[in-house]
Design a protein around this motif. Structure first.
Motif, short mmCIF file in Angstrom:
data_model
loop_
_atom_site.label_atom_id
_atom_site.label_comp_id
_atom_site.label_asym_id
_atom_site.label_seq_id
_atom_site.Cartn_x
_atom_site.Cartn_y
_atom_site.Cartn_z
N ASN A 160 46.74 39.18 39.19
CA ASN A 160 47.98 39.94 39.23
C ASN A 160 48.43 40.12 37.77
O ASN A 160 48.34 39.19 36.97
CB ASN A 160 49.06 39.19 40.00
CG ASN A 160 48.70 39.02 41.46
OD1 ASN A 160 48.13 39.90 42.08
ND2 ASN A 160 49.02 37.86 42.01
N ARG A 175 46.64 50.71 35.41
CA ARG A 175 45.62 49.66 35.48
C ARG A 175 44.28 50.33 35.77
O ARG A 175 43.84 50.42 36.92
CB ARG A 175 45.95 48.64 36.56
CG ARG A 175 44.98 47.45 36.59
CD ARG A 175 45.50 46.38 37.52
NE ARG A 175 44.58 45.25 37.62
CZ ARG A 175 44.86 44.13 38.27
NH1 ARG A 175 46.03 43.98 38.87
NH2 ARG A 175 43.97 43.15 38.32
N TYR A 226 45.52 35.86 41.89
CA TYR A 226 45.88 36.64 43.07
C TYR A 226 45.90 35.79 44.33
O TYR A 226 46.61 36.07 45.27
CB TYR A 226 44.90 37.79 43.27
CG TYR A 226 43.58 37.38 43.91
CD1 TYR A 226 42.55 36.87 43.14
CD2 TYR A 226 43.39 37.50 45.28
CE1 TYR A 226 41.36 36.48 43.72
CE2 TYR A 226 42.21 37.11 45.87
CZ TYR A 226 41.18 36.59 45.08
OH TYR A 226 40.01 36.19 45.65
N SER A 267 39.06 37.01 37.84
CA SER A 267 38.87 38.28 38.53
C SER A 267 40.08 38.63 39.36
O SER A 267 40.73 37.74 39.93
CB SER A 267 37.63 38.21 39.43
OG SER A 267 36.47 38.01 38.67
N ASN A 268 40.36 39.93 39.43
CA ASN A 268 41.44 40.45 40.25
C ASN A 268 42.77 39.72 40.01
O ASN A 268 43.45 39.32 40.97
CB ASN A 268 41.07 40.35 41.74
CG ASN A 268 41.95 41.21 42.61
OD1 ASN A 268 42.50 42.21 42.15
ND2 ASN A 268 42.12 40.82 43.86
N GLY A 308 46.25 45.16 41.87
CA GLY A 308 44.88 45.64 41.90
C GLY A 308 44.75 46.93 41.11
O GLY A 308 45.75 47.52 40.68
N ILE A 309 43.51 47.37 40.93
CA ILE A 309 43.24 48.59 40.16
C ILE A 309 44.00 49.76 40.77
O ILE A 309 43.94 49.99 41.99
CB ILE A 309 41.73 48.89 40.14
CG1 ILE A 309 40.99 47.78 39.40
CG2 ILE A 309 41.46 50.24 39.47
CD1 ILE A 309 39.48 47.94 39.45
N ASP A 335 39.99 46.33 36.30
CA ASP A 335 40.48 45.12 36.96
C ASP A 335 41.32 44.24 36.06
O ASP A 335 42.34 43.68 36.48
CB ASP A 335 39.29 44.32 37.51
CG ASP A 335 39.73 43.06 38.23
OD1 ASP A 335 39.10 42.00 38.04
OD2 ASP A 335 40.73 43.12 39.00
N ARG A 336 40.91 44.10 34.80
CA ARG A 336 41.58 43.16 33.92
C ARG A 336 42.24 43.85 32.74
O ARG A 336 42.44 43.25 31.67
CB ARG A 336 40.57 42.12 33.44
CG ARG A 336 40.13 41.17 34.55
CD ARG A 336 38.94 40.34 34.16
NE ARG A 336 37.73 41.15 34.04
CZ ARG A 336 36.56 40.66 33.60
NH1 ARG A 336 36.47 39.41 33.23
NH2 ARG A 336 35.51 41.45 33.53
N TRP A 347 49.67 37.34 33.40
CA TRP A 347 48.79 37.38 34.56
C TRP A 347 49.00 36.13 35.42
O TRP A 347 49.48 35.11 34.96
CB TRP A 347 47.32 37.50 34.14
CG TRP A 347 46.76 36.23 33.55
CD1 TRP A 347 46.80 35.84 32.24
CD2 TRP A 347 46.05 35.20 34.26
NE1 TRP A 347 46.18 34.63 32.09
CE2 TRP A 347 45.70 34.21 33.30
CE3 TRP A 347 45.67 35.02 35.58
CZ2 TRP A 347 44.99 33.05 33.64
CZ3 TRP A 347 44.96 33.87 35.92
CH2 TRP A 347 44.65 32.90 34.95
#
Lengths: 114, 117
Positions: A32, A68, A96, A29-30, A52-53, A71-72, A93
């Protein structure tokens, strides 16, 4: 476990045409997110990164943009491709919450602009 | 700005022998991270090894080890018992710690390593 998907694997586009490359990450999740470009026979150059989004930072001025929307999900785009946009594009990725987290790369997209 | 230099465009080694790839970098920072990535013909970038600058002990991952000389700003990769599957382009990379620069890598130009049977 985390996985990163990047597509398409190869793309041939004429000069002046639009571009959309997509990258998605699973299992975290979340993250970079990053877009890198590798010109023939050279090292990688960071193009964009996102923490982030909707948050996009550009490292070099160019004909490309990134977004973006989720989130992913990380998208690399262009309204009109140039010959100089040819290259190998890699999405990556990292975690974060860990500034020491190494980057994990996708399989890349080879873009040829004709 | 940081720079990373790999002075060996190409290297070759016989299977089962040892080879060392060189990397130097330039930075004014004291805390940072160094990486070696491998890019085989499939083109996927694979992390080989990582070194934290605050650690004096050299990192080791199976047949891969580094010689980290912080004062000399040198970060070489040693591959022992080379295998055919080690044939790839190897990139040295630098990453600052903290602030707005974390997670962003600066890469060297790469060294093509060929392992011969």
């Amino acid at each position: 476990s985390q996985t990163i998907h990047q597509w398409p694997a190869t793309l041939v586009q004429p000069v002046g045409s639009p571009l959309s490359l997509e990258c998605t990450v699973e299992g975290t999740s979340n993250p970079n997110l990053y877009w890198y470009r590798q010109a023939a026979g050279r090292g990688l150059q960071l193009l964009f990164y996102s923490v982030g989004i909707g948050q996009i930072s550009s490292e070099v001025p160019q004909n490309l943009s990134a977004s973006r929307p989720q989130d992913r999900q990380f998208i690399l785009s262009s309204k009109k491709l140039l010959l100089s946009d040819s290259g190998f594009y890699l999405c990556a990725w990292s975690e974060y919450w860990d500034t020491r987290s190494p980057l994990h790369f996708g399989n890349g997209t080879r873009l040829t602009v004709t | 700005a940081q720079t990373v230099t790999q002075s060996q465009p190409e290297m070759s080694v016989q299977e089962a022998e040892t080879v060392t790839l060189s990397c130097t970098y330039d930075t004014s920072e004291n805390n940072y991270y160094l990486f070696w990535y491998k890019q085989p013909p499939s083109r996927q970038m694979i992390l080989v090894i990582r070194q934290e600058a605050y650690k004096q002990q050299n990192a080791t991952e199976n047949r891969f080890s580094v010689n980290f000389q912080k004062a000399a700003k040198s970060f070489s990769l040693k591959i022992s018992d080379s295998q055919l599957g080690d044939t790839a382009m190897y990139f040295c990379a630098f990453m600052n710690e903290g602030g707005t620069s974390y997670g962003k890598l600066t890469f060297g130009q790469g060294t093509i390593l060929t392992v011969h049977p």
